[in-house]
Write a protein that holds these residues in place. Structure first.
Motif, PDB file in Angstrom:
ATOM      1  N   THR A 375       0.844  -1.229  -0.050  1.00 23.42           N
ATOM      2  CA  THR A 375      -0.202  -0.074   0.103  1.00 23.42           C
ATOM      3  C   THR A 375       0.888   1.227  -0.067  1.00 23.42           C
ATOM      4  OG1 THR A 375      -0.133   0.122   2.630  1.00 23.42           O
ATOM      5  CG2 THR A 375      -1.926  -1.174   1.225  1.00 23.42           C
ATOM      6  N   PHE A 376       2.180   1.284   0.081  1.00 26.92           N
ATOM      7  CA  PHE A 376       3.059   2.312   0.037  1.00 26.92           C
ATOM      8  C   PHE A 376       3.429   2.809  -1.351  1.00 26.92           C
ATOM      9  CE2 PHE A 376       7.127   4.224   0.059  1.00 26.92           C
ATOM     10  CZ  PHE A 376       7.073   5.024   0.964  1.00 26.92           C
ATOM     11  N   GLU A 377       3.413   4.065  -1.619  1.00 30.58           N
ATOM     12  CA  GLU A 377       3.815   4.549  -2.850  1.00 30.58           C
ATOM     13  C   GLU A 377       4.376   6.038  -2.502  1.00 30.58           C
ATOM     14  OE1 GLU A 377       2.097   6.270  -7.076  1.00 30.58           O
ATOM     15  OE2 GLU A 377       0.819   4.900  -5.778  1.00 30.58           O
ATOM     16  N   GLU A 378       5.491   6.041  -3.299  1.00 31.68           N
ATOM     17  CA  GLU A 378       6.532   7.218  -3.003  1.00 31.68           C
ATOM     18  C   GLU A 378       6.639   7.861  -4.412  1.00 31.68           C
ATOM     19  OE1 GLU A 378       9.677   7.772   0.541  1.00 31.68           O
ATOM     20  OE2 GLU A 378      10.672   7.126  -1.489  1.00 31.68           O
ATOM     21  N   SER A 379       6.512   9.130  -4.792  1.00 32.67           N
ATOM     22  CA  SER A 379       6.806   9.796  -5.848  1.00 32.67           C
ATOM     23  C   SER A 379       7.766  10.731  -5.950  1.00 32.67           C
ATOM     24  CB  SER A 379       5.358  10.528  -6.481  1.00 32.67           C
ATOM     25  OG  SER A 379       4.507   9.500  -6.764  1.00 32.67           O
ATOM     26  N   PHE A 380       8.841  10.867  -6.867  1.00 28.80           N
ATOM     27  CA  PHE A 380       9.579  12.008  -6.710  1.00 28.80           C
ATOM     28  C   PHE A 380      10.480  12.533  -7.905  1.00 28.80           C
ATOM     29  CE2 PHE A 380      11.948   7.862  -7.211  1.00 28.80           C
ATOM     30  CZ  PHE A 380      12.909   8.382  -8.149  1.00 28.80           C
ATOM     31  N   TRP A 381      10.855  13.788  -7.571  1.00 30.10           N
ATOM     32  CA  TRP A 381      11.626  14.530  -8.923  1.00 30.10           C
ATOM     33  C   TRP A 381      13.003  14.413  -8.304  1.00 30.10           C
ATOM     34  CZ3 TRP A 381       9.647  15.773 -13.474  1.00 30.10           C
ATOM     35  CH2 TRP A 381       8.283  15.784 -13.715  1.00 30.10           C
ATOM     36  N   ARG A 382      14.076  14.406  -9.126  1.00 33.36           N
ATOM     37  CA  ARG A 382      15.219  14.468  -8.835  1.00 33.36           C
ATOM     38  C   ARG A 382      16.157  15.169  -9.758  1.00 33.36           C
ATOM     39  NH1 ARG A 382      17.159   9.174  -6.036  1.00 33.36           N
ATOM     40  NH2 ARG A 382      17.135   8.213  -8.267  1.00 33.36           N
ATOM     41  N   LEU A 383      17.103  16.122  -9.471  1.00 31.61           N
ATOM     42  CA  LEU A 383      17.809  16.733 -10.448  1.00 31.61           C
ATOM     43  C   LEU A 383      19.306  16.528 -10.035  1.00 31.61           C
ATOM     44  CD1 LEU A 383      18.124  19.022 -12.706  1.00 31.61           C
ATOM     45  CD2 LEU A 383      17.955  20.515 -10.863  1.00 31.61           C
ATOM     46  N   ALA A 384      19.896  16.029 -10.989  1.00 35.33           N
ATOM     47  CA  ALA A 384      21.287  15.611 -10.799  1.00 35.33           C
ATOM     48  C   ALA A 384      22.197  16.684 -11.724  1.00 35.33           C
ATOM     49  CB  ALA A 384      21.707  14.191 -11.199  1.00 35.33           C
ATOM     50  N   THR A 385      23.403  17.057 -11.112  1.00 35.64           N
ATOM     51  CA  THR A 385      24.094  17.805 -12.018  1.00 35.64           C
ATOM     52  C   THR A 385      25.705  17.314 -11.783  1.00 35.64           C
ATOM     53  OG1 THR A 385      23.031  19.810 -11.348  1.00 35.64           O
ATOM     54  CG2 THR A 385      25.078  20.119 -12.029  1.00 35.64           C
ATOM     55  N   SER A 386      26.386  17.053 -12.897  1.00 31.01           N
ATOM     56  CA  SER A 386      27.650  16.522 -12.852  1.00 31.01           C
ATOM     57  C   SER A 386      28.558  17.405 -13.524  1.00 31.01           C
ATOM     58  CB  SER A 386      27.607  14.977 -13.428  1.00 31.01           C
ATOM     59  OG  SER A 386      26.869  14.308 -13.008  1.00 31.01           O
ATOM     60  N   VAL A 387      29.779  17.642 -13.256  1.00 32.29           N
ATOM     61  CA  VAL A 387      30.849  18.318 -13.944  1.00 32.29           C
ATOM     62  C   VAL A 387      32.151  17.493 -14.032  1.00 32.29           C
ATOM     63  CG1 VAL A 387      32.275  20.448 -13.420  1.00 32.29           C
ATOM     64  CG2 VAL A 387      29.852  20.348 -12.680  1.00 32.29           C
ATOM     65  N   ARG A 388      32.680  17.845 -14.841  1.00 30.69           N
ATOM     66  CA  ARG A 388      33.961  17.133 -15.195  1.00 30.69           C
ATOM     67  C   ARG A 388      35.224  18.030 -15.512  1.00 30.69           C
ATOM     68  NH1 ARG A 388      35.420  12.438 -19.270  1.00 30.69           N
ATOM     69  NH2 ARG A 388      36.394  14.132 -20.573  1.00 30.69           N
ATOM     70  N   LEU A 389      36.290  18.375 -14.940  1.00 27.06           N
ATOM     71  CA  LEU A 389      37.280  19.292 -15.181  1.00 27.06           C
ATOM     72  C   LEU A 389      38.488  18.579 -15.553  1.00 27.06           C
ATOM     73  CD1 LEU A 389      36.499  22.064 -12.369  1.00 27.06           C
ATOM     74  CD2 LEU A 389      35.793  22.074 -14.701  1.00 27.06           C
ATOM     75  N   SER A 390      39.092  19.169 -16.650  1.00 27.51           N
ATOM     76  CA  SER A 390      40.523  18.237 -17.074  1.00 27.51           C
ATOM     77  C   SER A 390      41.453  19.230 -17.248  1.00 27.51           C
ATOM     78  CB  SER A 390      40.187  17.381 -18.398  1.00 27.51           C
ATOM     79  OG  SER A 390      38.999  16.495 -18.095  1.00 27.51           O
ATOM     80  N   GLY A 391      42.888  18.890 -17.273  1.00 30.51           N
ATOM     81  CA  GLY A 391      43.878  19.637 -17.919  1.00 30.51           C
ATOM     82  C   GLY A 391      44.524  20.588 -16.818  1.00 30.51           C
ATOM     83  N   PHE A 392      44.206  20.253 -15.626  1.00 31.47           N
ATOM     84  CA  PHE A 392      44.856  21.076 -14.411  1.00 31.47           C
ATOM     85  C   PHE A 392      46.003  20.543 -13.895  1.00 31.47           C
ATOM     86  CE2 PHE A 392      41.807  18.271 -12.802  1.00 31.47           C
ATOM     87  CZ  PHE A 392      42.395  17.361 -11.673  1.00 31.47           C
TER      88      PHE A 392
END
Length: 392
Positions: A375-392
């Protein structure tokens, strides 16, 4: 750039290993917690399995992915979620933010060395219950409010080496350690009107540290320029739960499962790719150690499409759509089929490209999902942000 990155990386590392008060799911209270998805925005938008994607990546779940990394790189991700639930007519909502992973990679003459820290199991949740109890044993009742709170989780730190055996075959290995701390506190507050005065709240709880070893191996192969296939297998030893000196409770040992991930990406046209993958975990190994809370093996699958013909703010970009279905490993009485179903969309932008090498990349993924069980129900919105930095 390296000087500027040091405080940023330190702050991100602290955020990742620290625990927040907000829940990610009420199902984090089941078994050993809610399984993490320690992948970047690109993998999340394409179904979440995280292996078999084309290109060099800093990955927690794919040991072979960093093999073709050309320059030193750092990658990190954070997620914000908003959820509401309905448990047989009892409703509510919550929100939270977490940091799924941070990873560093350094190419060398013998392969790419990587170091990563990623989430594994989330045990952050809180529950409140108000009820009448017998206060004096003679029928005198009073209202109390019980608060149950768990704060913490389990992460994995991994050291890896990946290299190309041939122009079309990459291999990788990782060794690592499960780490984490979880505090659990029960607090009972008395209604001063019912008891006829001020009564200090009753509180009980403790803190446990988690430790255990793991190792992963992986490989990927390109079939011409139209297909990449990959697989990764993870072995995990026993997870030890150790109480601190102020905790009244014994040690516990949980035999963690091995995991298998298999994925593939097909190039359908110069601008369109399709990815698919599966993930199998043998969680039934921990069933006996949970003492009454059930655990089962799970088989998850997902996939998505990526179109590389977009341009956003003058930057080369990719649009993504995906879906995944994930059975949840920990069950409870009367419910043997809890599962998570998620639709996702995403955007990837190459922010800085020098001589054909991407030095800065941003990936965004927006998910809309449901978790159900009985009887359990869970609804969600999720925002993922990813960053990759190179050459340092």
């Amino acid at each position: 750039m390296s000087t500027a990155l040091r405080p940023l990386l330190g702050a991100l590392l602290c955020c990742l290993v620290a625990t927040g008060a907000e829940a990610q799911s009420l199902l984090s209270a089941r078994g050993l917690g809610m399984p993490f998805l320690p992948t970047d925005g690109r993998a999340v938008a394409l179904g979440g399995v995280g292996v078999g994607l084309i290109g060099a990546e800093l990955s927690v779940v794919d040991p072979a992915a960093p093999a073709r990394l050309l320059v030193p790189s750092v990658a990190f991700s954070f997620q914000s979620s908003w959820a509401d639930y309905d448990d047989n007519g009892s409703t509510g909502d919550f929100s939270g933010t977490r940091f799924p992973y941070i990873a560093l990679g350094y190419p060398s003459s013998f392969g790419t060395v990587s170091l990563s820290l990623g989430g594994y199991l989330d045990q952050r949740w809180t529950s409140d219950q108000s009820k009448l109890i017998d206060l004096d044993g003679a029928g005198g009742t009073g209202r109390v409010t019980d608060n149950f709170r768990s704060d913490g989780g389990i992460s994995t730190v991994r050291l890896g080496l990946a290299r190309s055996l041939t122009p079309n075959v990459d291999v990788g290995i990782q060794v690592g350690r499960h780490i984490g701390d979880v505090s659990r506190v029960f607090t009972r507050t008395f209604d001063s009107l019912d008891v006829g005065g001020v009564v200090q709240p009753y509180q009980s709880g403790g803190r446990w540290s988690y430790r255990g070893w793991l190792a992963s191996v992986g490989a990927s192969a390109d079939v011409g320029s139209i297909l990449r296939i990959a697989g990764a297998w993870t072995w995990a030893g026993d997870l030890e739960a150790l109480p601190d000196e102020d905790t009244l409770g014994g040690e516990a040992v949980f035999p963690l499962p091995s995991e298998l991930r298999v994925g593939a990406t097909a190039v359908l046209s110069p601008r369109l790719r399709a990815s698919v993958g599966v993930h199998q975990s043998g969680w039934s190994s921990v069933d006996d150690a949970l003492e009454g809370e059930g655990a089962r093996d799970t088989f998850a699958w997902g996939g998505g499409l990526e179109w590389a013909g977009a341009s956003v703010l003058g930057k080369s970009s990719r649009l993504r759509l995906g879906y995944r279905n994930t059975p949840l490993p920990f069950t409870w009485e009367g419910v043997d089929d809890p599962a998570e179903s998620v639709f996702s969309g995403g955007l990837g932008m190459d922010l800085l490209v020098v001589q054909g090498v991407v030095l800065s990349r941003l990936d965004l993924a927006l998910e809309r999902g449901t978790r159900t069980g009985g009887t359990f129900e869970e609804s969600f919105w999720r925002l993922a942000t990813s960053v990759r930095l190179s050459g340092f």
